[in-house]
Design a protein around this motif. Sequence first.
Motif: not given
Length: 425
Positions: A335-336, A345-353, A357-362, A381-382
């Motif tokens: 995770t990134i 306001k601050d929000a947190l973006k989490v990307t799964y590399t 089932t679908t790596p690359g989602d955020s 993206p998928s």
Amino acid sequence: MKKLFKFIGIVLLLLIVSAGIYYFTNNEPLPEGKKGKEADALAIKMFNAINNDAFENTEILEWSFRGAHFYKWYKQENIVDISWDNNKVILNTKEREKSEVYINDKKVANSVVFKKAQDNFNNDSFWLIAPFKIFDSGTERRIVNYNGKDALLITYTSGGSTPGDSYLWILDDNYFPTSFKMWTSIIPIGGVSATWSDWKSTKTGIKLPTKHKLSLFGMELDMGEVKTENSKANILAYRILKAIKHEKYKKTRFIEWSFGGKRHFKWDKEKHIVAVSWDTIHVNLYPQEIDKSTVFFNEKLQEKADSTIVKKAWDIFNNDSFWLVAPHKLFDPGTIRNIVSIDNKDALKVTYTTGGTTPGDSYIWVLDENNIPKSYKMNVPSMEMNEVPATWQDWITTASGTLLPTNHTFSNGGNLSMGKVKGYN
């Protein structure tokens, strides 16, 4: 003495002749390219390949240059700590007058040291992040046919320490840079090449080079221990975990829920076995030892588990559990985390590399005043999903003490119920 001068003269002549031969043999003219939409399209493909979005959101970069200059760049704050020999400069890249110079740990006013720090940073940071500068202000982009493939020629008409320099980026089949050729004011020979191949994957999701090899006399540039960090994003992620009682979640053994009333789950987290049921099918799923999984049709055990059914159960569990426990997965491997601004306001973006089932989602997590997620924006993206919103609502405190959501709603008015959610030991 005359013989000595004659010898020196012969040596100098040989050196000059050798240098001339080397120059005319290796000097290349700056290639002509074509500006316009095609060049910009190629540059965008390169930007996507190097994950420019992650670079833009990276908070801290750390590296050295040839073991002599050392840097810690707080990019979002426009501050760089620069040190070499007995000098240290805290460089403010936006408001230079606020910069500070230290010699032997004593604060001084020294324009020479300050100018040296600026020039070092311009040069040494370029060797770290040049691929991310192809759309900088004052750049011109041209598409060039190089050895039968498209290459990207970047000319810096302003900025930095040596405006007017040009670089031809050589890209692989995925538009990732592997080397460039240089036409610069400090190197008299045009077309000197340098590798961009010794890349390191960093914590913030970008790849950065650890060294470069130049075609000029086999020179090597070492970038030292390259690091990146998103410490503010990590702090926000820890606040979320505290708000949803993540420590209790880690100690929770059993979790039960359903998904839209159609699929039902009982998850033994300690043994990592999941009972997955839908229609007339029941699967005892072992996600980490998939071959141990068993399948029941109408409560009758199959002698040999149908691999298609097991795979479906695995996919269902990955998807449906995410809708229940995703906020507890902010620090999963692969995770990134980045901070983004939503409604100031601050929000947190989490990307799964990796994983799932679908790596690359955020996912961009929007929080309430207590740092409990109230919604997220999905980028899958998928499925061609771009910042599709969904709520995370009706949180309950389970018997085990952790917080889990029971409902989600969507912008089209649809509702997704997690059923009767339980967490216990």
